[in-house]
Design a protein around this motif. Sequence first.
Motif: not given
Lengths: 247, 70, 220, 223
Positions: C152-169
């Motif tokens: 699932x964390x791979x998702x963070x690497x394929x987005x340019x979005x500056x704001x990450x919102x992570x629930x219990x990562x």
Amino acid sequence: MWQWFHRLGSPRWFYQTSGKWLPWLAGITFVLLLVGLVWGLGFAPRDAKQGNSFRIIYIHVPASFLALAGYYVMAIAGAVGLIWKMKLADMVMKSAAPLGAALTFVALVTGAIWGKPTWGTYWVWDARITSMLVLLFLYMGVMALQHSYTSVDAANKASAVLSLVGMVNIPIIYKSVDWWYTLHQPATIKFTEAPTMHPDMFHPLLVMIVGFYCFYALVLILNTRSEILHRERRSSWVKDVVLQNQR
Amino acid sequence: MIFRFDSFQHFLQMDGHGGYVWSAYLIAILVMVWLVAGPLFRQSRVRQTVTRELRRETARHHSAGEAGKE
Amino acid sequence: MLLAGRFLLPQTPQLILDSIAFERDDSLLFSGICLSLESGDVLQIEGPNGVGKTTLLRILSTALMPTAGKLLWQGSDVARHRQLYLQNIMFLGHLPGLKQSLSPTENLVWWRRIHRDHSPLKNEEILGSLGLCGYEDIPCYALSAGQQRRAVLARLLVTEAPLWILDEPFTAIDKQGVADLEALLITHARRGGMAVLSTHQDLGIANVRRFPLVASAEVV
Amino acid sequence: MGYGFAAILRRDLLLAFRNRGEIANPVIFFFIVVTLVPLGLTPEASRLAEIAPGILWVMALLASLLSVEGLFHSDYRDGTLEQLVISPQPLYLMVLAKILAHWLITGLPLTLLAPVLGMMLSLPAAGYLPLVLGLLMGTAVLSLLGAIGAGLTVALRKGGLLLSLIVMPLYMPVLIFGASAVQRSVDGFSVQGPLAVMGALLAFSLLVAPFATAGALRVSMHG
């Protein structure tokens, strides 16, 4: 403290204002229904073809009118609740569903009873009766959806969406049932149509229709009031209202 | 305007259609009474629960008004 | 344009929560939440179970609407300019949207498509950097909970979005995984990104801001 | 704008391909219930031919209804639906992509199977073309309308029966026009009317249903 409860269309305001008007509305409704009932049962002339069974028209037709109009009331209240997030509108929508379903039921049952002396059978797949049955299904769908959500807000929103979809579909369903009926053309006697009715028969019908509209408004308001009390039972103003009543 | 029936008996029978007419009216009236009574009954039940809660609150705090204020 | 906006003024707040309140079924969960985030901020939402951490994060993701209060993204109201805001966030909830019958690679391909990621990084590189080397083509239902979380964390690497919102990562991942995710967060913050996360873990990241969420006293 | 649409369509078709066994179910259901009819009624060809149009349509409707329940279910359970709702792309298009995928894996096979079942119910030759054309458009309408119900009930634990209750009344026009197109053709009348209405129903529900479904999904996510 409960500031979020008192936004646009405050339920409290509605409860207090409707309380003032309620006795008047109840009185008018009662008088209209009583006059219409006695007039229709005893003083309207009997129909040449159908005889006295025709007197069922005085409840069947007003109930059918309100059954259909009630669906639109419900859907429009639902739309207002969805768009403007007005809690009062949600409550009106929730109250309109069982009321409309009950009137649809009355229209169906009286239609079936009327059918027996007219057609010789209780149930005929007539276009109007079939449409009424579909309307009952639509009401039951909205009520079932309302009851299956545990969250009140989600239940209201979901049934508002469904009743809007139903409202858009009602004309299509009615037209298609009509078309289906003319296609199969069973030999039946038509219901007496209002415009060709003799004035002596028509006037009591008019009284009954107006009486049913008042009755609808009355029950809708009563339902909404009880819903308001239930949902705001923890607020201070409801406690005040209850305390006042005890004195 | 005239009463269309000769006697009360005639009014009840309606030339053989009485059963249909009266049962239709009876069902309609029953449903309508139920429609009015339902919300009134529910309303009184809510009032009862609120009264009970108020009594419990007074027992706990000795002052019922406290909870409702800002 | 978005990038310019992102890095233009590092010290102005990018995201502002203006007295957010949330009420469900006539009971108030929390109210008067005021927060602001600047570029490079990592914010940890703390609080006991049931206090509304997930709800607050879902409000941030716009999956829920606040009952009262406003979200402001770079000064503009999120309720009005929702599309613009949504292009700038990446939300990973409790249920992060991993398809069990697809392999990590297939899941990744689908995320890249939907996030329109055209970065030259190869799928194997991304998954390899998350310790999924050798598991790329196994259906996710055959992976362990921790491995699924890593996928699932791979998702963070394929987005340019500056704001990450992570629930219990950090749920279900091992020590190495925690370190990997912390490294991701640090890199993201250094590049000017922001993150809001809920966790009970003490983060190994310098300058983490903490926000203790307290239940509304007005709940009956 | 279209990339989300294409991405979802490709993913859903891939998923369907992975779970091939499941997607065959509605088709098998259709096949079995139609087989039940001669067993329960009569094997007599003339009487079967009389009721074939109605039976085929009612059963296709039920098969479509059964399958539409799962339309958003797995996406809801694994969180994909939440991601779609907060995606910057229009939910309308993404919902449409999911419905299109659903139609491709249920409506289309049902349509293709229908002539075979028509033959088994001794449907007269004139009925086949309107049956296939009607089902081609009609199953798409059924998928579109069913999606609204699926969106409304996706968050409920026991949504299946409720879904049928709220969607069936909406299905009635499709059934009426679809079955009567076949019947009229068998009786030697023109079928342009009912088929044109079916086309209009399709166009209208294409316009409105994904919109309503998107609203329904938002409601389900909020709950």
